[in-house]
Design a protein around this motif. Structure first.
Motif, PDB file in Angstrom:
ATOM      1  N   ALA A   1     -26.884  24.552  70.409  1.00 36.92           N
ATOM      2  CA  ALA A   1     -27.085  24.134  69.169  1.00 36.92           C
ATOM      3  C   ALA A   1     -26.708  25.229  68.401  1.00 36.92           C
ATOM      4  O   ALA A   1     -26.851  26.595  68.542  1.00 36.92           O
ATOM      5  CB  ALA A   1     -28.363  23.641  68.885  1.00 36.92           C
ATOM      6  N   CYS A   2     -26.224  25.094  67.026  1.00 33.71           N
ATOM      7  CA  CYS A   2     -25.625  26.283  66.076  1.00 33.71           C
ATOM      8  C   CYS A   2     -27.116  26.803  65.520  1.00 33.71           C
ATOM      9  O   CYS A   2     -28.184  26.149  65.147  1.00 33.71           O
ATOM     10  CB  CYS A   2     -25.173  25.567  64.838  1.00 33.71           C
ATOM     11  N   PRO A   3     -27.112  28.203  66.051  1.00 32.51           N
ATOM     12  CA  PRO A   3     -28.348  28.908  65.264  1.00 32.51           C
ATOM     13  C   PRO A   3     -28.509  29.019  63.590  1.00 32.51           C
ATOM     14  O   PRO A   3     -29.540  29.141  63.321  1.00 32.51           O
ATOM     15  CB  PRO A   3     -27.950  30.252  65.988  1.00 32.51           C
ATOM     16  N   ASP A   4     -27.445  28.427  63.012  1.00 31.60           N
ATOM     17  CA  ASP A   4     -27.567  28.350  61.719  1.00 31.60           C
ATOM     18  C   ASP A   4     -27.920  27.116  61.001  1.00 31.60           C
ATOM     19  O   ASP A   4     -28.917  27.035  60.191  1.00 31.60           O
ATOM     20  CB  ASP A   4     -26.309  28.839  60.953  1.00 31.60           C
ATOM     21  N   CYS A   5     -27.465  26.154  61.614  1.00 29.35           N
ATOM     22  CA  CYS A   5     -27.818  24.668  60.972  1.00 29.35           C
ATOM     23  C   CYS A   5     -28.312  23.700  61.818  1.00 29.35           C
ATOM     24  O   CYS A   5     -28.826  22.615  61.602  1.00 29.35           O
ATOM     25  CB  CYS A   5     -26.389  24.099  60.353  1.00 29.35           C
ATOM     26  N   GLY A   6     -28.401  23.966  63.128  1.00 29.96           N
ATOM     27  CA  GLY A   6     -29.005  23.125  64.120  1.00 29.96           C
ATOM     28  C   GLY A   6     -28.190  22.242  64.744  1.00 29.96           C
ATOM     29  O   GLY A   6     -28.465  21.545  65.644  1.00 29.96           O
ATOM     30  N   ASN A   7     -27.022  22.032  64.381  1.00 29.16           N
ATOM     31  CA  ASN A   7     -25.747  21.123  64.693  1.00 29.16           C
ATOM     32  C   ASN A   7     -25.588  21.420  66.385  1.00 29.16           C
ATOM     33  O   ASN A   7     -25.360  22.608  66.729  1.00 29.16           O
ATOM     34  CB  ASN A   7     -24.596  21.148  63.898  1.00 29.16           C
ATOM     35  N   GLN A   8     -25.796  20.287  66.972  1.00 34.37           N
ATOM     36  CA  GLN A   8     -25.420  20.318  68.425  1.00 34.37           C
ATOM     37  C   GLN A   8     -24.013  20.263  68.832  1.00 34.37           C
ATOM     38  O   GLN A   8     -23.702  20.356  69.955  1.00 34.37           O
ATOM     39  CB  GLN A   8     -26.437  19.453  69.274  1.00 34.37           C
ATOM     40  N   ASP A   9     -23.225  19.712  67.875  1.00 34.14           N
ATOM     41  CA  ASP A   9     -21.809  19.395  68.187  1.00 34.14           C
ATOM     42  C   ASP A   9     -20.848  20.784  67.986  1.00 34.14           C
ATOM     43  O   ASP A   9     -19.937  20.922  66.925  1.00 34.14           O
ATOM     44  CB  ASP A   9     -21.096  18.310  67.312  1.00 34.14           C
ATOM     45  N   LEU A  10     -20.866  21.618  69.045  1.00 33.37           N
ATOM     46  CA  LEU A  10     -20.032  22.804  68.917  1.00 33.37           C
ATOM     47  C   LEU A  10     -18.848  22.535  69.772  1.00 33.37           C
ATOM     48  O   LEU A  10     -18.817  22.059  70.643  1.00 33.37           O
ATOM     49  CB  LEU A  10     -21.228  24.001  69.509  1.00 33.37           C
ATOM     50  N   LYS A  11     -17.868  23.084  69.201  1.00 32.21           N
ATOM     51  CA  LYS A  11     -16.516  23.099  69.761  1.00 32.21           C
ATOM     52  C   LYS A  11     -15.754  24.151  70.175  1.00 32.21           C
ATOM     53  O   LYS A  11     -15.805  25.341  69.061  1.00 32.21           O
ATOM     54  CB  LYS A  11     -15.793  22.161  68.669  1.00 32.21           C
ATOM     55  N   PRO A  12     -15.114  24.203  71.261  1.00 32.40           N
ATOM     56  CA  PRO A  12     -14.147  25.276  71.488  1.00 32.40           C
ATOM     57  C   PRO A  12     -12.882  25.271  70.595  1.00 32.40           C
ATOM     58  O   PRO A  12     -12.460  24.090  70.577  1.00 32.40           O
ATOM     59  CB  PRO A  12     -13.796  25.111  73.075  1.00 32.40           C
ATOM     60  N   VAL A  13     -12.494  26.360  69.973  1.00 31.93           N
ATOM     61  CA  VAL A  13     -11.303  26.601  69.226  1.00 31.93           C
ATOM     62  C   VAL A  13     -10.369  27.482  70.013  1.00 31.93           C
ATOM     63  O   VAL A  13     -10.762  28.617  70.324  1.00 31.93           O
ATOM     64  CB  VAL A  13     -11.789  26.918  67.752  1.00 31.93           C
ATOM     65  N   GLY A  14      -9.151  26.683  69.876  1.00 28.68           N
ATOM     66  CA  GLY A  14      -8.299  27.836  70.687  1.00 28.68           C
ATOM     67  C   GLY A  14      -8.165  27.610  72.448  1.00 28.68           C
ATOM     68  O   GLY A  14      -9.068  26.729  72.976  1.00 28.68           O
ATOM     69  N   GLN A  15      -7.268  28.306  72.983  1.00 24.88           N
ATOM     70  CA  GLN A  15      -6.961  27.973  74.280  1.00 24.88           C
ATOM     71  C   GLN A  15      -6.954  29.282  74.985  1.00 24.88           C
ATOM     72  O   GLN A  15      -6.618  30.340  74.524  1.00 24.88           O
ATOM     73  CB  GLN A  15      -5.583  27.290  74.734  1.00 24.88           C
ATOM     74  N   GLY A  16      -7.514  29.180  76.345  1.00 19.80           N
ATOM     75  CA  GLY A  16      -7.487  30.330  77.027  1.00 19.80           C
ATOM     76  C   GLY A  16      -7.075  29.782  78.643  1.00 19.80           C
ATOM     77  O   GLY A  16      -6.525  28.647  78.614  1.00 19.80           O
TER      78      GLY A  16
ATOM     79  N   GLU B   1     -20.061  21.913  61.483  1.00 19.41           N
ATOM     80  CA  GLU B   1     -20.748  21.627  60.206  1.00 19.41           C
ATOM     81  C   GLU B   1     -20.662  22.862  59.233  1.00 19.41           C
ATOM     82  O   GLU B   1     -20.142  22.685  58.289  1.00 19.41           O
ATOM     83  CB  GLU B   1     -22.054  21.290  60.390  1.00 19.41           C
ATOM     84  N   CYS B   2     -21.149  24.064  59.666  1.00 19.74           N
ATOM     85  CA  CYS B   2     -21.252  25.148  58.750  1.00 19.74           C
ATOM     86  C   CYS B   2     -20.474  26.207  58.970  1.00 19.74           C
ATOM     87  O   CYS B   2     -20.377  27.264  58.264  1.00 19.74           O
ATOM     88  CB  CYS B   2     -22.731  25.717  58.801  1.00 19.74           C
ATOM     89  N   GLY B   3     -19.441  26.251  60.150  1.00 21.12           N
ATOM     90  CA  GLY B   3     -18.550  27.325  60.235  1.00 21.12           C
ATOM     91  C   GLY B   3     -19.090  28.285  61.270  1.00 21.12           C
ATOM     92  O   GLY B   3     -18.323  29.234  61.350  1.00 21.12           O
ATOM     93  N   TRP B   4     -20.305  28.348  61.712  1.00 20.98           N
ATOM     94  CA  TRP B   4     -20.795  29.467  62.503  1.00 20.98           C
ATOM     95  C   TRP B   4     -19.682  29.626  63.572  1.00 20.98           C
ATOM     96  O   TRP B   4     -19.300  28.773  64.182  1.00 20.98           O
ATOM     97  CB  TRP B   4     -22.104  29.222  62.960  1.00 20.98           C
TER      98      TRP B   4
END
Length: 726
Positions: free
Chosen positions: A469-484, A432-435
């Motif tokens: 949850a995102c500490p900036d906007c509260g969005n709970q849909d946090l996604k992993p970006v990239g691979q390890g 949502e906010c890019g955090w």
């Protein structure tokens, strides 16, 4: 010995020696002594015996004791440490402390344990018959006992390896003997091709200081050249020092050396040994009993009274440069040591460092080339570039990569998926906010480790639970970006059900013995798909591995580090070299978004020489190392302004030098480091250059006395001579 005073080198952050009266003792140069230092007692090394206490003013104190647990260090070792102290501008006492095993830095005397023995199975088949087929770990250790193993090597194979060997010895299935005893017939020399034979002949005939660059493609049999050359050196009654870049390569090489020279005492020196083991091995080398010393970078300081040759394998590897404390290059110190001892030195690599390449081109090193693979019929693997743009990736893989994996597995072959990024995902982001999850102590992102349910900084070690949850906007849909590596392990398990997937990275091999156990699984054929970082890229020889897929390779193409392409070429060449090392042709697939980049054109050419020549020309034109000499001052402080101020004071010390010292220098201005904040402090750096190393060293020797007295407050500075990271 004349003189009632001694000058002692102590491990303190002061660039000087300390004078003590001998009292009723009779210390010799090179001996370990215990001395008072303020309210403490310290261990030190006697550097000089003299009639006065040097610069010390006031009543001198007596040395307290002489420790005979350490024989007096030979003059050659003291001279080597003095050179390192002078060249890297580090206190001699701290250099000697780094060079000695830990037990000889302590005040109490070291008590040597009983002589080491080795364990071996006279008949491995009988031993295996006593072990359950389901006890895979025990069977791997038992199989290894076909060759003699020391207690330290058994513990590296498995945490319980030594315990099992002792139990089997009690039952009579395993025997023990002194390590130096001949326990088996040596494995025979492998047949040499024409290039290998030429190299062995040249190295075996070398006398005095003779530096060689052994430039051999992956799988060309450089190790066999080492072994047959070492046999000639041992035949003259001399000792050999073999340096390797990483501890992970030690068990494999140790096994080959012990199998080839079963009656020759060998000392291994690396961080995987405990303090006692390292001390015992070090003393065996000093006494001349150990004829072969195999170790990582710290082994370069090991005293060898009958040194006949030095070998530096994978000489290009950055691991040879110490990055903390005494920032020395073991490869460069090895060349100096070979020159001082007047013995040959061999620097081996499939992708030589540009510094060594320049020395060979200038005629300072003799280049020996191995352009063919050692196994008859083996050829270099085919390299294919797979696009990632508009390719319809499946879990980060090009469809052609998946197809090739299915085909290789169907043929009963192994597959290596290489990605130099551990963890599950390098970034956890809010859509949502890019955090993005960031380290509180570093200018870096936190890496998602899903299995541990944690976010971890790979720079300072900070760790926290996964936020929901995102500490900036509260969005709970946090996604992993990239691979390890962890995310690849999860996705490949869904695409290749029923196949054994083995992940080998720093996280999965953290505990002692885990790396050796994992490699044993690969060699035994238990693993079908390997997922690995650069830990698997070099030195390993897997019979059934014929397909390598490299992901995320492009990150090295656009780095601010001018050495990035050199390191990427070396890394991809090493990774590709794991494939098809036997008669079956191998294939390497590299996923890239920049297939037209000139770098990949040269990589596909399979010849490192054009790349090295082009790179050397570019660096000469731009006055970059090795066409110039660099030193880097780094400063750390609670805030960046303080760090920059420290460096400005250091720069001013050079500005005040006499013209003959100042004019050859290029004094850059202090700037913030690439990673400004690390482990809670802010960092800056000051680069000073000269076209000739001697010019830079002369200026440093003039400036350092003034720099060392700078008041830094809550900050501090460090010096890195010939830095490899800027």
């Amino acid at each position: 010995m004349s003189g009632n005073f001694v000058m002692v080198a102590l491990d303190v952050p002061l660039n000087r020696l300390f004078g003590y009266a001998i009292g009723n003792l009779d210390p010799h140069v090179g001996q370990r002594v215990i001395v008072p230092f303020g309210p403490r007692q310290l261990s030190g090394i006697v550097i000089e015996r003299r009639s006065d206490a040097g610069e010390f003013v006031g009543k001198t104190r007596n040395i307290l004791a002489i420790r005979d647990d350490l024989p007096a260090l030979p003059p050659e070792t003291l001279a080597l440490c003095q050179f390192v102290a002078d060249y890297y501008h580090h206190p001699l006492g701290a250099v000697l402390s780094s060079a000695l095993p830990t037990v000889f830095r302590n005040v109490p005397a070291f008590k040597s344990p009983a002589p080491a023995c080795v364990y071996y199975a006279p008949d491995v088949a009988i031993l295996l018959a006593q072990i359950s087929a389901r006890a895979h770990a025990q069977r791997r250790v038992a199989q290894a006992l076909e060759q003699p193993y020391t207690p330290a090597a058994l513990r590296r194979l498995h945490d319980s390896g030594l315990k099992w060997a002792k139990l089997w010895a009690e039952k009579g299935w395993v025997q023990t003997a002194a390590e130096s005893t001949v326990l088996a017939e040596p494995t025979p020399n492998l047949p040499l091709n024409a290039e290998q034979a030429t190299a062995v002949a040249a190295l075996s005939a070398a006398h005095g200081f003779a530096p060689f660059l052994l430039y051999g493609i992956t799988g060309s049999g450089k190790t066999e050249v080492y072994l047959q050359t070492i046999a000639a050196v041992l035949g003259r009654g001399e000792q050999v020092l073999v340096l390797i870049p990483e501890i992970n390569l030690t068990p494999q090489l140790e096994g080959r050396f012990r199998a080839r020279f079963p009656g020759v005492q060998m000392s291994c020196l690396h961080s995987g040994l405990n303090d006692t083991e390292r001390a015992v091995n070090w003393l065996a080398a000093l006494s001349g009993e150990a004829k072969i010393v195999l170790g990582t970078r710290l082994a370069i300081f090991t005293p060898l009274p009958h040194l006949g040759m030095i070998v530096v394998d994978e000489e290009h590897d950055p691991s040879f440069k110490q990055q903390e404390g005494l920032r020395y290059s073991a490869r460069d110190v090895a060349v100096y040591r070979a020159r001082s001892a007047q013995v040959p030195i061999v620097l081996g690599s499939a992708t030589p460092s540009i510094e060594s390449w320049a020395n060979a081109k200038a005629g300072r090193y003799q280049m020996l080339t191995l352009a063919e693979r050692a196994v008859p019929g083996a050829v270099l693997p085919k390299i294919t570039l797979l696009p990632v743009k508009k390719a319809g990736l499946i879990d980060g893989f090009n469809r052609m990569a998946f197809a090739a994996m299915h085909e290789a597995l169907a043929r009963g072959e192994q597959v290596l998926v290489f990605i130099n990024r551990r963890g599950y995902s390098p970034v956890l982001q809010c859509g949502e906010c890019g955090w993005m999850a960031s380290c509180k102590h570093c200018s870096a992102r936190l890496v998602l480790h899903l299995r541990d349910r944690s976010l971890r900084c790979h720079h300072c070690g900070f760790e926290e639970p996964i936020t929901h949850a995102c500490p900036d906007c509260g969005n709970q849909d946090l996604k992993p970006v990239g691979q390890g590596t962890q995310r690849l392990e999860e996705s490949l398990a869904t695409h290749f059900p029923g196949k054994t997937i083995l992940r080998i990275d720093r996280d999965s091999t953290r505990r002692k013995g885990e790396m050796d156990a994992a490699l044993a699984q690969v060699h035994s054929g238990e693993a079908d798909i390997l997922i690995g970082t650069q830990m698997l890229a070099k030195g390993h020889d897997f019979d059934r591995l014929n397909l390598v897929i490299a992901l995320n390779a492009d990150t090295g193409l656009f780095s601010v580090d001018f050495r990035a392409e050199e390191r990427l070429f070396a890394l991809l060449t090493q990774v590709a070299g794991r494939a098809g090392r036997r008669e079956t042709p191998g294939e390497v697939m590299i996923q890239t978004a920049f297939a037209d980049h000139p770098f990949y054109h040269q990589l596909l050419g399979r010849d490192y020489a054009p790349f090295a020549n082009r790179t050397l020309i570019e660096r000469t034109e731009m006055l970059l190392p090795p066409a110039a000499a660099w030193v880097l001052f780094r400063a750390e402080a609670p805030d960046i302004e303080h760090a920059l101020q420290i460096l400005q004071l250091i720069r001013a010390c050079f500005e005040r030098l006499a013209p003959e010292f100042l004019l050859p220098l290029t004094l850059n201005h202090p700037v913030a480091a690439t990673m400004v904040k690390k482990a809670g402090v802010e960092r800056a750096q000051l680069l000073i250059a000269a076209e000739q190393r001697a010019q830079l060293q002369r200026a440093l020797h003039q400036a350092m006395p003034h720099i060392e007295v700078i008041k830094c407050g809550k900050g501090r500075w460090t010096l890195d001579v010939d830095p490899i990271e800027v």
